[in-house]
Design an enzyme around this catalytic site. Structure first.
Site, PDB file in Angstrom:
ATOM      1  N   SER A  85      14.143  28.234 -47.407  1.00 37.62           N
ATOM      2  CA  SER A  85      15.579  28.423 -47.666  1.00 37.62           C
ATOM      3  C   SER A  85      16.248  29.150 -46.504  1.00 37.62           C
ATOM      4  O   SER A  85      17.423  29.487 -46.567  1.00 37.62           O
ATOM      5  CB  SER A  85      15.774  29.224 -48.954  1.00 37.62           C
ATOM      6  N   HIS A 114      56.216  16.318 -67.672  1.00 39.22           N
ATOM      7  CA  HIS A 114      55.702  14.929 -67.562  1.00 39.22           C
ATOM      8  C   HIS A 114      56.118  14.282 -66.240  1.00 39.22           C
ATOM      9  O   HIS A 114      56.199  13.069 -66.153  1.00 39.22           O
ATOM     10  CB  HIS A 114      56.191  14.044 -68.718  1.00 39.22           C
ATOM     11  N   SER A 150      49.224   9.112 -38.016  1.00 37.04           N
ATOM     12  CA  SER A 150      48.372   7.988 -38.389  1.00 37.04           C
ATOM     13  C   SER A 150      47.931   7.265 -37.118  1.00 37.04           C
ATOM     14  O   SER A 150      48.673   7.211 -36.139  1.00 37.04           O
ATOM     15  CB  SER A 150      49.151   7.034 -39.296  1.00 37.04           C
ATOM     16  N   LYS A 166      54.268   8.052 -38.999  1.00 33.72           N
ATOM     17  CA  LYS A 166      53.733   8.854 -40.095  1.00 33.72           C
ATOM     18  C   LYS A 166      53.527  10.321 -39.763  1.00 33.72           C
ATOM     19  O   LYS A 166      53.209  10.689 -38.639  1.00 33.72           O
ATOM     20  CB  LYS A 166      52.384   8.276 -40.534  1.00 33.72           C
ATOM     21  N   ASN A 170      51.436  12.960 -42.097  1.00 36.91           N
ATOM     22  CA  ASN A 170      50.728  13.073 -43.376  1.00 36.91           C
ATOM     23  C   ASN A 170      50.352  14.522 -43.695  1.00 36.91           C
ATOM     24  O   ASN A 170      49.956  15.272 -42.799  1.00 36.91           O
ATOM     25  CB  ASN A 170      49.457  12.214 -43.339  1.00 36.91           C
ATOM     26  N   GLU A 174      46.372  17.942 -48.702  1.00 35.24           N
ATOM     27  CA  GLU A 174      45.486  16.987 -49.387  1.00 35.24           C
ATOM     28  C   GLU A 174      44.049  17.495 -49.412  1.00 35.24           C
ATOM     29  O   GLU A 174      43.339  17.357 -50.401  1.00 35.24           O
ATOM     30  CB  GLU A 174      45.549  15.628 -48.689  1.00 35.24           C
ATOM     31  N   TYR A 193      11.771  34.913 -63.466  1.00 37.04           N
ATOM     32  CA  TYR A 193      12.166  34.178 -62.255  1.00 37.04           C
ATOM     33  C   TYR A 193      11.417  32.848 -62.149  1.00 37.04           C
ATOM     34  O   TYR A 193      10.235  32.758 -62.456  1.00 37.04           O
ATOM     35  CB  TYR A 193      11.869  35.033 -61.012  1.00 37.04           C
ATOM     36  N   GLN A 228      16.197  29.616 -56.318  1.00 37.19           N
ATOM     37  CA  GLN A 228      16.510  29.574 -54.892  1.00 37.19           C
ATOM     38  C   GLN A 228      17.693  28.622 -54.626  1.00 37.19           C
ATOM     39  O   GLN A 228      18.410  28.761 -53.641  1.00 37.19           O
ATOM     40  CB  GLN A 228      15.277  29.117 -54.100  1.00 37.19           C
ATOM     41  N   LYS A 255      21.908  29.455 -54.167  1.00 36.56           N
ATOM     42  CA  LYS A 255      22.665  29.985 -53.026  1.00 36.56           C
ATOM     43  C   LYS A 255      23.663  29.008 -52.424  1.00 36.56           C
ATOM     44  O   LYS A 255      24.804  29.363 -52.142  1.00 36.56           O
ATOM     45  CB  LYS A 255      21.708  30.480 -51.952  1.00 36.56           C
TER      46      LYS A 255
HETATM   47  N1  ARG Z   1      13.868  32.696 -51.526  1.00 37.53           N
HETATM   48  C1  ARG Z   1      13.669  33.065 -52.891  1.00 37.53           C
HETATM   49  C2  ARG Z   1      14.948  32.803 -53.677  1.00 37.53           C
HETATM   50  O1  ARG Z   1      15.938  32.607 -53.068  1.00 37.53           O
HETATM   51  C3  ARG Z   1      13.311  34.510 -52.976  1.00 37.53           C
HETATM   52  C4  ARG Z   1      12.558  34.870 -54.186  1.00 37.53           C
HETATM   53  C5  ARG Z   1      11.211  34.257 -54.140  1.00 37.53           C
HETATM   54  N2  ARG Z   1      10.396  34.742 -55.206  1.00 37.53           N
HETATM   55  C6  ARG Z   1       9.235  34.181 -55.450  1.00 37.53           C
HETATM   56  N3  ARG Z   1       8.574  34.700 -56.436  1.00 37.53           N
HETATM   57  N4  ARG Z   1       8.776  33.168 -54.799  1.00 37.53           N
HETATM   58  O2  ARG Z   1      14.986  32.814 -54.867  1.00 37.53           O
END
Ligand code: ARG
Length: 466
Positions: free
Chosen positions: A31, A164, A285, A291, A293, A298, A325, A330, A333
């Site tokens: 990640s 309306h 355009s 034009k 726009n 938008e 968890y 993950q 995010k």
């Molecule tokens: N990169 C993980 C997340 O965003 C961090 C937590 C990972 N925890 C684990 N037990 N593998 O959630």
């Protein structure tokens, strides 16, 4: 042993593994490309945690000072763009921790005492969102300011109000714009409310059960500017309702951004011709030379759907998860980051658009000659001056509208004789209420569109919001 060493040489969790991570899995699992955004909060959290560990004599003071200088060095490396982020180290937490150990050795290995990535990541995320709330709340305030200024300049400019999207009643442009000031005001208070609920510190929940070390969660919470530590370690690491709430707030903001953008788009079309937007926020355009726009508006309208999509994304992400968890989390995010960034850019551009708008008063006024916007005023006249019950007044006025439509004219172009063919009691004064200026000046109920009240609403809005 040599194989383990080779394949997991950098992994902080590599001890029990003998086989290497699959190459595809390595990318799948990583990640770092998106959660590196959390680096500052991660370091801040680690500093507070390490300081607490030292204070509680879980690590040495000397360990803490080494950890501190290591972390500050890492912060600089990241900020100077010389930090080497690695996919195989999965996320921001392990990238930083591994680098710390590389930099300072033994003391670095102690940082993760009494903590887990599970409580670490959620703490980082809460701090990140908290900061974003502040930024977005401020952008909303800026936008309100621009809107209020525009309302002030045009507090008595007449235009048709619509229901309306059909002409309804005369209103003032200032009044219309103040409607959005109220919406964005509630958006601000919703964000602050979200921040209140979010502001409890999960750090110390560890993996899920809490920890056997004599930690001081209150100290860490305070240090990181949280109001309290979270109360249940399992909830701490599993819950993301704070993030869902944040994206909900952003979704409502997006709804309001989208609605005002839509109106600006309609108003700037040739049919309405109520406003022009500055060239900075419009485009040409590639084929039609004439034009101009309203692309920025938008996009502000269009980007709302990303945020709604993100809300659905995170809602469904969490709904089937058993406590505590799971790695699914993950995935929280990207929708959070994307929503925040999207709303920020929409607010900045919308604010820019608002500040370049030119209002075409004549066009707005002439739009009031169509659609009989003061028919209700005539009905009200019949109630107030001639004692008709409202339902009867409504019916009589409806017949007068029909008469005007047959004659292809406005209500005030009908002669008193023609009016009397519908209702003999009507007198000449009835025609006076048909003027849009008169109509708005009479809308003096609290929150109404009379220019006098709009002026007052503007000064109230300044006090309440700016
Ligand atoms: N990169 C993980 C997340 O965003 C961090 C937590 C990972 N925890 C684990 N037990 N593998 O959630």
């Amino acid at each position: 042993m040599s194989r383990t060493k080779k394949t997991h040489q950098n992994k902080v969790w590599g001890g029990r593994f003998t086989d290497p991570t699959n190459k595809e899995m390595l990318i799948f699992n990583s990640s770092i490309n998106f959660d590196k955004k959390l680096y500052m909060h991660d370091i801040e959290g680690s500093l507070a945690h390490a300081e607490m560990l030292a204070k509680q004599k879980i690590i040495l003071k000397k360990d803490f000072s080494e950890i501190k200088s290591g972390l500050l060095k890492i912060k600089k490396e990241i900020e100077n763009d010389v930090f080497n982020f690695k996919n195989e180290l999965e996320d921001i937490h392990m990238n930083i921790e591994t680098r710390l150990i590389q930099l300072i050795g033994e003391a670095g290995k102690k940082l993760h005492t009494a903590r887990s990535r599970n409580d670490q990541v959620v703490t980082d995320l809460k701090m990140w969102i908290r900061d974003e709330i502040e930024v977005i709340e401020n952008l909303l305030k800026e936008l309100q300011k621009s809107l209020i200024m525009q309302a002030e300049k045009n507090h008595d400019v007449l235009m048709p109000g619509y229901t309306h999207l059909q002409v309804a009643q005369p209103i003032t442009y200032g009044h219309h714009i103040l409607a959005y000031v109220e919406m964005f005001g509630r958006d601000r208070s919703r964000l602050l409310d979200c921040k209140k609920r979010l502001n409890e510190c999960p750090l110390g929940a560890a993996a899920l059960a809490g920890t056997s070390y004599p930690i001081d969660r209150n100290f860490v919470a305070k240090k990181l500017k949280f109001d309290f530590p979270t109360r249940n370690s399992i909830d701490s690491v599993s819950s993301r309702d704070f993030a869902i709430e944040f994206i909900s707030c952003l979704s409502l903001i997006s709804t309001h951004i989208s609605r005002i953008s839509e109106e600006l788009i309609i108003w700037s079309s040739q049919r309405f011709n109520f406003i022009t937007m500055g060239e900075q926020f419009t485009t040409g355009s590639s084929i039609m030379p004439q034009k101009r726009n309203p692309d920025a508006a938008e996009l502000a309208r269009g980007k709302s759907s990303r945020v709604f999509g993100n809300l659905m994304n995170i809602l469904s992400l969490v709904k089937g998860l058993p406590l505590a968890y799971s790695k699914d989390l993950q995935e929280d995010k990207e929708p959070i980051f994307d929503s925040s960034e999207t709303v920020r850019s929409c607010l900045i551009n919308l604010n820019g658009i608002i500040n370049t708008i030119e209002i075409k008063q004549e066009e707005m006024l002439s739009a009031l000659t169509k659609g009989h916007p003061t028919a209700t005023d005539l009905a009200d006249y019949l109630v107030t001056n001639l004692n008709f019950p409202f339902r009867d007044a409504h019916k009589i006025t409806g017949k007068i509208v029909l008469l005007a439509e047959k004659n292809n004219c406005a209500l005030n172009e009908l002669s008193i004789e023609q009016l009397k063919t519908v209702e003999s009691k009507i007198d000449i004064n009835a025609l006076k209420v048909l003027k849009p200026q008169v109509s708005v000046s009479k809308k003096t109920s609290f929150g109404g569109t009379s220019p006098r009240l709009v002026k007052k609403a503007i000064s109230d809005a300044k006090k309440r919001y700016l």
